[in-house]
Design an enzyme around this catalytic site. Structure first.
Site, PDB file in Angstrom:
ATOM      1  N   ASP A 136     -21.608  47.521  15.838  1.00  0.00           N
ATOM      2  CA  ASP A 136     -20.779  46.577  15.092  1.00  0.00           C
ATOM      3  C   ASP A 136     -21.040  46.771  13.604  1.00  0.00           C
ATOM      4  OD1 ASP A 136     -19.639  45.359  17.294  1.00  0.00           O
ATOM      5  OD2 ASP A 136     -21.054  43.695  17.343  1.00  0.00           O
ATOM      6  N   ARG A 186     -14.042  52.209  15.835  1.00  0.00           N
ATOM      7  CA  ARG A 186     -13.310  50.961  16.074  1.00  0.00           C
ATOM      8  C   ARG A 186     -12.846  50.428  14.717  1.00  0.00           C
ATOM      9  NH1 ARG A 186     -17.078  46.677  18.486  1.00  0.00           N
ATOM     10  NH2 ARG A 186     -16.627  47.772  20.415  1.00  0.00           N
ATOM     11  N   GLU A 294     -11.113  32.721  11.615  1.00  0.00           N
ATOM     12  CA  GLU A 294      -9.943  33.588  11.742  1.00  0.00           C
ATOM     13  C   GLU A 294      -8.676  32.809  12.035  1.00  0.00           C
ATOM     14  OE1 GLU A 294     -12.557  37.289  13.376  1.00  0.00           O
ATOM     15  OE2 GLU A 294     -11.490  36.027  14.799  1.00  0.00           O
TER      16      GLU A 294
HETATM   17  C1  LIG Z   1     -13.072  44.404  19.651  1.00  0.00           C
HETATM   18  C2  LIG Z   1     -13.325  43.799  18.310  1.00  0.00           C
HETATM   19  C3  LIG Z   1     -14.520  44.058  17.664  1.00  0.00           C
HETATM   20  C4  LIG Z   1     -14.756  43.543  16.390  1.00  0.00           C
HETATM   21  N1  LIG Z   1     -15.893  43.897  15.736  1.00  0.00           N
HETATM   22  C5  LIG Z   1     -16.052  43.516  14.454  1.00  0.00           C
HETATM   23  C6  LIG Z   1     -17.144  43.980  13.665  1.00  0.00           C
HETATM   24  O1  LIG Z   1     -18.004  44.743  14.126  1.00  0.00           O
HETATM   25  N2  LIG Z   1     -17.233  43.567  12.386  1.00  0.00           N
HETATM   26  C7  LIG Z   1     -16.316  42.715  11.808  1.00  0.00           C
HETATM   27  O2  LIG Z   1     -16.428  42.408  10.619  1.00  0.00           O
HETATM   28  N3  LIG Z   1     -15.294  42.238  12.545  1.00  0.00           N
HETATM   29  C8  LIG Z   1     -15.138  42.606  13.834  1.00  0.00           C
HETATM   30  N4  LIG Z   1     -14.061  42.132  14.555  1.00  0.00           N
HETATM   31  C9  LIG Z   1     -13.248  41.008  14.017  1.00  0.00           C
HETATM   32  C10 LIG Z   1     -12.121  41.482  13.122  1.00  0.00           C
HETATM   33  O3  LIG Z   1     -12.643  42.012  11.935  1.00  0.00           O
HETATM   34  C11 LIG Z   1     -11.166  40.317  12.771  1.00  0.00           C
HETATM   35  O4  LIG Z   1     -11.881  39.324  12.100  1.00  0.00           O
HETATM   36  C12 LIG Z   1     -10.489  39.695  13.973  1.00  0.00           C
HETATM   37  O5  LIG Z   1     -10.153  40.658  14.935  1.00  0.00           O
HETATM   38  C13 LIG Z   1      -9.185  38.998  13.540  1.00  0.00           C
HETATM   39  O6  LIG Z   1      -8.325  39.928  12.923  1.00  0.00           O
HETATM   40  P1  LIG Z   1      -6.966  40.468  13.589  1.00  0.00           P
HETATM   41  O7  LIG Z   1      -6.876  41.922  13.342  1.00  0.00           O
HETATM   42  O8  LIG Z   1      -6.878  40.053  14.994  1.00  0.00           O
HETATM   43  O9  LIG Z   1      -5.814  39.845  12.691  1.00  0.00           O
HETATM   44  P2  LIG Z   1      -5.503  38.362  12.222  1.00  0.00           P
HETATM   45  O10 LIG Z   1      -4.446  38.512  11.194  1.00  0.00           O
HETATM   46  O11 LIG Z   1      -6.726  37.630  11.871  1.00  0.00           O
HETATM   47  O12 LIG Z   1      -4.899  37.705  13.530  1.00  0.00           O
HETATM   48  C14 LIG Z   1      -3.637  38.064  14.073  1.00  0.00           C
HETATM   49  C15 LIG Z   1      -3.299  37.053  15.148  1.00  0.00           C
HETATM   50  O13 LIG Z   1      -4.233  37.166  16.229  1.00  0.00           O
HETATM   51  C16 LIG Z   1      -4.604  35.903  16.724  1.00  0.00           C
HETATM   52  N5  LIG Z   1      -6.042  35.693  16.463  1.00  0.00           N
HETATM   53  C17 LIG Z   1      -6.849  36.421  15.666  1.00  0.00           C
HETATM   54  N6  LIG Z   1      -8.115  35.966  15.703  1.00  0.00           N
HETATM   55  C18 LIG Z   1      -8.101  34.902  16.531  1.00  0.00           C
HETATM   56  C19 LIG Z   1      -9.079  34.011  16.998  1.00  0.00           C
HETATM   57  N7  LIG Z   1     -10.343  34.096  16.598  1.00  0.00           N
HETATM   58  N8  LIG Z   1      -8.697  33.039  17.855  1.00  0.00           N
HETATM   59  C20 LIG Z   1      -7.437  32.942  18.280  1.00  0.00           C
HETATM   60  N9  LIG Z   1      -6.449  33.766  17.880  1.00  0.00           N
HETATM   61  C21 LIG Z   1      -6.771  34.724  17.022  1.00  0.00           C
HETATM   62  C22 LIG Z   1      -3.741  34.898  15.994  1.00  0.00           C
HETATM   63  O14 LIG Z   1      -2.579  34.714  16.736  1.00  0.00           O
HETATM   64  C23 LIG Z   1      -3.432  35.599  14.697  1.00  0.00           C
HETATM   65  O15 LIG Z   1      -2.260  35.140  14.095  1.00  0.00           O
HETATM   66  C24 LIG Z   1     -13.784  42.679  15.797  1.00  0.00           C
HETATM   67  C25 LIG Z   1     -12.588  42.425  16.451  1.00  0.00           C
HETATM   68  C26 LIG Z   1     -12.338  42.974  17.680  1.00  0.00           C
HETATM   69  C27 LIG Z   1     -11.022  42.704  18.346  1.00  0.00           C
END
Ligand SMILES: Cc1cc2nc3c(=O)[nH]c(=O)nc-3n(C[C@H](O)[C@H](O)[C@H](O)COP(=O)(O)OP(=O)(O)OC[C@H]3O[C@@H](n4cnc5c(N)ncnc54)[C@H](O)[C@@H]3O)c2cc1C
Length: 310
Positions: A136, A186, A294
């Site tokens: 991560d 990732r 988020e």
């Molecule tokens: C497999 C995986 C591993 C990750 N590992 C890391 C890491 O190592 N380091 C790091 O900094 N971040 C990590 N993240 C988190 C990432 O950086 C984002 O903060 C998170 O995925 C939300 O961004 P998004 O791309 O989904 O877009 P966003 O614009 O935040 O969300 C798009 C849509 O997705 C839905 N959504 C998003 N998040 C949520 C939530 N929490 N609850 C409910 N609905 C939601 C909503 O409908 C939102 O409108 C990881 C995410 C994933 C999926």
């Protein structure tokens, strides 16, 4: 963005942590985003998800590691779950995700060396089980250290992957460096509060960076893992994988446990590989705060649970 920054800032305080962790109702919210406290919970969630056609990445929760013993305990927890995944025949479709801070990186003195040793032992356990590890990515002060550790791990365990965050200005260049054969990257937007000196601050800029990074990764020869729940970015990823002539076994999508299950099923039904990131363990506080930051709807669920108590 303002709510997100405030929440991520506030969350560091002990009083807030105490209020959140003891709030009645919080358990229901935690259950939505994490598989449970124990190895058995993690195995059950992995088995159920695999039966439903999803791959899995397990994250043993814990990031505020205060001493060597705790770092080693966390590394041991990973070795244990990997061996149980293998025994249960679940390992080929379940990797583990590891935060270097949880295995010692931030400890004073020899923290980085300790984290690297612990990561090596987790990588060995993953190899023995027939699977692999993804590192991560945490806040920007750790990016260089984490990528250096990735390099050291990949010398012996070339399938070790890492996360890159599109909100950082540097990430397009990191993608270029890491889009090499066998490299598993990732790509996510990023979940920490970062200053404008190092990170894009607006959604539009972060999304545009994400698309540029996707193109770099798809043009390269590595194995990109698109970790986003954003409909627009998922649609662009689907289009770009076709434009770059990528076979479906040369990339995957990833989403978090309990988030956008409808979209997870849609991608699965469309024949894409989709891996669900499944946290488990008792140290869920930091993880839950980032999930609340988020999405305002998650935040109001959390606040209601806390306020109901008073
Ligand atoms: C497999 C995986 C591993 C990750 N590992 C890391 C890491 O190592 N380091 C790091 O900094 N971040 C990590 N993240 C988190 C990432 O950086 C984002 O903060 C998170 O995925 C939300 O961004 P998004 O791309 O989904 O877009 P966003 O614009 O935040 O969300 C798009 C849509 O997705 C839905 N959504 C998003 N998040 C949520 C939530 N929490 N609850 C409910 N609905 C939601 C909503 O409908 C939102 O409108 C990881 C995410 C994933 C999926």
């Amino acid at each position: 963005m303002i709510v997100r920054a405030a929440l991520l800032g506030l969350a560091g305080g002990q009083a807030v942590k105490d209020a959140v962790t003891s709030a009645p109702g919080i358990a229901d919210i935690v259950r939505r985003f994490a598989a449970g406290d124990t190895d058995d919970d993690a195995l059950r969630a992995t088995s159920d998800l695999q039966d439903d056609g999803f791959d899995v990445s397990l994250d043993y929760l814990g990031e505020d590691t205060l001493d060597r013993a705790q770092a080693e305990q966390t590394a041991g927890a990973y070795a244990r779950i990997l061996s149980r995944l293998a025994d249960a025949g679940l390992a080929p479709r379940a990797e583990v995700s590891v935060k270097l801070s949880a295995i010692g990186q931030a400890l004073p003195g020899d923290g980085v060396a300790l984290a690297t040793d612990n990561a090596l032992s987790i990588c060995q356990a993953a190899k023995d089980a027939g699977t692999t590890v993804t590192l991560d990515m945490e806040d920007h002060t750790t990016t260089d250290l984490t990528l250096a550790t990735l390099g050291a791990l990949r010398a012996d365990f070339p399938t070790t992957g890492a996360v890159l965050q599109s909100y950082l200005h540097r990430t397009e260049s990191d993608c270029r460096d890491l889009a090499v054969p066998g490299s598993r990257i990732r790509l996510c937007k990023g979940a920490y509060r970062e200053p404008e000196t190092v990170a894009y601050q607006t959604r539009a800029d972060i999304d545009r960076s994400y698309v540029r990074c996707m193109k770099v990764l798809l043009e390269g020869q590595g194995y990109p893992m698109f970790a986003t729940h954003d409909d627009r970015l998922v649609a662009i990823a689907e289009a770009l994988t076709r434009r770059y002539g990528r076979g479906r076994d040369t990339y995957e999508f990833q989403m978090l446990y309990g988030v956008r299950r409808d979209e997870q099923r849609r991608l699965r039904d469309a024949g894409e590989t989709i891996r669900v990131y499944v946290p488990y363990g008792t140290e869920w506080y930091g993880y839950l705060v980032r999930r609340m930051a988020e999405r305002p709807a998650n935040l109001s669920l959390g606040l209601r649970a806390i306020l109901d108590r008073h």
